[in-house]
Design an enzyme around this catalytic site. Structure first.
Site, PDB file in Angstrom:
ATOM      1  N   HIS A  71      17.453  16.871  69.432  1.00 46.29           N
ATOM      2  CA  HIS A  71      17.790  17.077  70.844  1.00 46.29           C
ATOM      3  C   HIS A  71      19.130  16.437  71.151  1.00 46.29           C
ATOM      4  CE1 HIS A  71      15.373  13.437  70.305  1.00 46.29           C
ATOM      5  NE2 HIS A  71      16.111  12.883  71.267  1.00 46.29           N
ATOM      6  N   PHE A  72      19.835  17.030  72.094  1.00 41.04           N
ATOM      7  CA  PHE A  72      21.053  16.441  72.644  1.00 41.04           C
ATOM      8  C   PHE A  72      20.731  15.858  74.012  1.00 41.04           C
ATOM      9  CE2 PHE A  72      25.060  17.083  70.358  1.00 41.04           C
ATOM     10  CZ  PHE A  72      24.620  17.795  69.266  1.00 41.04           C
ATOM     11  N   HIS A  73      21.353  14.712  74.305  1.00 41.06           N
ATOM     12  CA  HIS A  73      21.260  14.097  75.618  1.00 41.06           C
ATOM     13  C   HIS A  73      22.518  14.476  76.411  1.00 41.06           C
ATOM     14  CE1 HIS A  73      18.139  10.944  74.531  1.00 41.06           C
ATOM     15  NE2 HIS A  73      18.594  11.250  73.323  1.00 41.06           N
ATOM     16  N   ASP A  84      14.959  14.355  81.107  1.00 44.31           N
ATOM     17  CA  ASP A  84      14.465  13.214  80.335  1.00 44.31           C
ATOM     18  C   ASP A  84      13.590  12.358  81.258  1.00 44.31           C
ATOM     19  OD1 ASP A  84      14.301  10.624  78.987  1.00 44.31           O
ATOM     20  OD2 ASP A  84      15.883  11.364  77.673  1.00 44.31           O
TER      21      ASP A  84
END
Ligand code: DGP
Length: 138
Positions: A102-104, A33
């Protein structure tokens, strides 16, 4: 809502803009990120064109979760955080800013607060050393 092919993660998936890549397979991509909430903040996206968890196919979701777990294990091994926050936003009202699901994966350490969500951009060069550690733990 129709999927917007011009979103930034669609461009990353097409190779039109760079990312600091952690892992890729036939169905998913994981990358750093650029506005990290903590050191080692990784995003996981499916290659399927889906805006949110409601529109993603069950197969796409299964593939994405397998990559989330694989990368979270690598983050854990590489960075040895106290804990790992895994989160996902659906639609702007819930805080989603990029309309490609999306996954964080956010490593956490006791007493170290999170940076604000999606606010402060850092240089790719600053992300690369931690990315290298995570890659080597895959
Ligand atoms: P969300 O609110 O869940 O849609 O968060 C989007 C995240 O994506 C946010 O943490 C910042 C990050 N981000 C935005 N633009 C880019 C980009 O161009 N490259 C990368 N690697 N991350 C981005």
């Amino acid at each position: 809502m129709a999927y917007d092919n011009s979103n930034i993660f669609a461009k990353i998936l097409r190779g039109e803009i760079p990312c600091v890549k952690i892992y890729e397979d036939a169905q998913t991509l994981a990358f750093m990120d650029v506005m990290p909430e903590a050191d080692g903040h990784v995003l996981v996206v499916p290659k399927e064109a889906a805006e949110d968890i409601l529109s993603l196919s069950p197969e796409g979701l299964t593939a994405m979760m397998a990559t989330v777990q694989k990368v979270a294990k690598a983050v854990d091994k590489a960075l040895m955080p106290g804990g790992i926050l895994i989160k996902q936003y659906n639609r702007p009202a819930a805080g989603q800013s990029v309309p490609h699901i999306h996954f964080h994966i956010v490593p956490r350490w006791e007493g170290i607060p999170l940076a604000p969500h999606g606010k402060v951009m850092v240089e790719a060069a600053r992300l690369e050393p931690v990315a290298a550690k995570i890659r080597s733990a895959l």
